[in-house]
Design an enzyme around this catalytic site. Structure first.
Site, PDB file in Angstrom:
ATOM      1  N   THR A  76     -10.246  55.805 104.699  1.00 40.48           N
ATOM      2  CA  THR A  76      -8.973  56.513 104.757  1.00 40.48           C
ATOM      3  C   THR A  76      -7.940  55.656 105.482  1.00 40.48           C
ATOM      4  OG1 THR A  76     -10.120  58.616 104.790  1.00 40.48           O
ATOM      5  CG2 THR A  76      -8.010  58.581 105.913  1.00 40.48           C
ATOM      6  N   ARG A 122     -13.038  69.801  96.512  1.00 43.31           N
ATOM      7  CA  ARG A 122     -13.222  69.731  97.974  1.00 43.31           C
ATOM      8  C   ARG A 122     -11.951  69.188  98.634  1.00 43.31           C
ATOM      9  NH1 ARG A 122     -13.012  65.333 101.950  1.00 43.31           N
ATOM     10  NH2 ARG A 122     -14.383  65.900 103.654  1.00 43.31           N
ATOM     11  N   GLY A 128     -14.566  64.848 107.417  1.00 40.91           N
ATOM     12  CA  GLY A 128     -13.472  65.814 107.423  1.00 40.91           C
ATOM     13  C   GLY A 128     -13.847  67.238 107.764  1.00 40.91           C
ATOM     14  N   THR A 175      -9.731  59.938 110.942  1.00 41.85           N
ATOM     15  CA  THR A 175     -10.584  59.481 109.842  1.00 41.85           C
ATOM     16  C   THR A 175     -12.023  59.806 110.201  1.00 41.85           C
ATOM     17  OG1 THR A 175     -11.476  57.569 108.675  1.00 41.85           O
ATOM     18  CG2 THR A 175     -10.531  57.135 110.854  1.00 41.85           C
ATOM     19  N   GLY A 176     -12.779  60.248 109.208  1.00 43.02           N
ATOM     20  CA  GLY A 176     -14.174  60.572 109.503  1.00 43.02           C
ATOM     21  C   GLY A 176     -14.637  61.740 108.669  1.00 43.02           C
ATOM     22  N   GLY A 218     -10.471  67.787 102.312  1.00 46.81           N
ATOM     23  CA  GLY A 218     -10.903  67.312 103.629  1.00 46.81           C
ATOM     24  C   GLY A 218      -9.906  67.662 104.722  1.00 46.81           C
ATOM     25  N   ASP A 219     -10.045  66.983 105.832  1.00 50.34           N
ATOM     26  CA  ASP A 219      -9.211  67.260 107.014  1.00 50.34           C
ATOM     27  C   ASP A 219      -7.798  66.689 106.902  1.00 50.34           C
ATOM     28  OD1 ASP A 219     -10.581  64.710 107.044  1.00 50.34           O
ATOM     29  OD2 ASP A 219      -9.676  64.395 109.004  1.00 50.34           O
TER      30      ASP A 219
HETATM   31  N1  ASP Z   1     -11.553  62.268 106.640  1.00 51.65           N
HETATM   32  C1  ASP Z   1     -11.690  61.989 105.243  1.00 51.65           C
HETATM   33  C2  ASP Z   1     -12.131  63.228 104.544  1.00 51.65           C
HETATM   34  O1  ASP Z   1     -13.033  63.883 105.030  1.00 51.65           O
HETATM   35  C3  ASP Z   1     -12.624  60.871 104.932  1.00 51.65           C
HETATM   36  C4  ASP Z   1     -12.522  59.632 105.789  1.00 51.65           C
HETATM   37  O2  ASP Z   1     -11.704  59.574 106.693  1.00 51.65           O
HETATM   38  O3  ASP Z   1     -13.298  58.694 105.571  1.00 51.65           O
HETATM   39  O4  ASP Z   1     -11.647  63.515 103.488  1.00 51.65           O
END
Ligand code: ASP
Length: 310
Positions: A177, A205, A231, A228-229, A207-208
């Site tokens: 991301t 889906r 979500g 990032t991570g 995400g965050d």
């Molecule tokens: N946070 C993002 C999501 O969950 C994915 C990512 O940051 O790698 O959509």
């Protein structure tokens, strides 16, 4: 005697003044960007240098705009557009795919001066989702548009429409991301984040990233945050807003607030890898992650500048 008092007074004044200035140094502007967090992977030195150079190029777009007095929102937008167009990150071109092999993109932007925000989710055909998010903020009464409705609105706003295959690259494992947080010369904070989401996600889906307060948040009174991570966990813990709230209600510094959320609140949750980049209203920076690496770069008006992966 009187002369001694005057000298003592002047010394004390100078001492207090110097220390206040040192502690309260406010950066004229500051910027941090990220290209995602994840497990550390072995990397040849030239590959590492390639990514560091990419991060620096994105940073340069932001720093040159900030030096010329650009608005935080414009800087965050332009940096993220560049990262979306760059095929080596999981955002815009280069985005990962759903279980069915389709690209579905999420993005959000927030203006710290008035808490205006715009976000899009599940876009399949808009080249730059962050521009769509910005139009939602500026040209609609809404905050979050999804799927076909978001696409139709973005196209109506004149944004470039592409085939879903435009987002595909040969890289089966792109970096993460992307996001950017900015403090500009006028004291305004902005945050922007864009992603293809989690690889192999279910279609539909979200995400965050487009959830304001989870992956993206900005408030001129506290901080701008881009995450990032994983979500789902970022949503459940309201990560970005929690950092702002800890600073607001508890008076924590940006470093303390970011570390507390990532290591004390997120870390104990299972499967909870990721990180955040933050810049506060004074231009202090925090970049915390509980994974092996987070692609990131940062710069301040005071001359701090760098890029790092691990
Ligand atoms: N946070 C993002 C999501 O969950 C994915 C990512 O940051 O790698 O959509």
């Amino acid at each position: 005697m009187k002369k001694n008092f005057v000298i003592l007074f002047l010394f004390s004044f100078a001492f207090i003044a110097t220390n206040c200035v040192k502690k309260g140094v406010k950066e004229e502007w500051a910027i941090v960007l990220h290209g995602g967090a994840g497990s550390a992977k072995p990397m040849e030195p030239h590959v590492r240098q390639f990514y560091l150079d990419l991060l620096d190029q994105a940073l340069e777009i932001g720093t040159s705009m900030l030096q010329e007095g650009a608005d935080a929102l414009d800087v965050a937008t332009q940096v993220v557009v560049w990262l979306e167009d760059c095929p080596f990150f999981n955002a815009g071109k280069g985005a990962v795919t759903t279980m069915e092999g389709i690209h579905e993109l999420d993005a959000a932007i927030m203006d710290g001066r008035n808490l205006q925000a715009g976000a899009v989710a599940g876009l399949r055909d808009i080249k730059n989702p962050i521009l769509a998010a910005r139009h939602v903020m500026e040209d609609s009464p809404h905050v979050l548009l999804i799927g076909e409705g978001a696409s139709a609105f973005a196209a109506q706003m004149g944004l470039t429409v592409v085939e879903n295959s435009y987002f595909s690259t040969r890289d089966p494992d792109p970096n993460g991301t992307v996001g950017c947080v900015v403090l500009d010369k006028n004291g305004n904070l902005a945050a922007a984040t864009s992603t293809g989401g989690m690889s192999g996600k279910r279609w539909g889906r979200v995400g965050d990233v487009p959830v304001i307060g989870a992956g993206t948040y900005a408030n001129n009174h506290t901080v701008a945050v881009s995450g990032t991570g994983h979500g789902e966990l970022w949503i459940r813990r309201c990560v970005a807003f929690d950092i702002s709230a800890l600073m607001d209600y508890k008076g924590l510094s940006v470093e303390e607030a970011a570390a507390q959320v990532i290591f004390e609140k997120i870390d104990p949750m299972e499967g909870s890898g990721g990180g955040v980049i933050c810049v506060d209203k004074e231009g202090n920076i925090a970049m915390e992650f509980n994974t092996g690496m987070m692609y990131r770069a940062w710069a301040t008006a005071g001359g701090e500048r760098g890029a790092a992966i691990e």
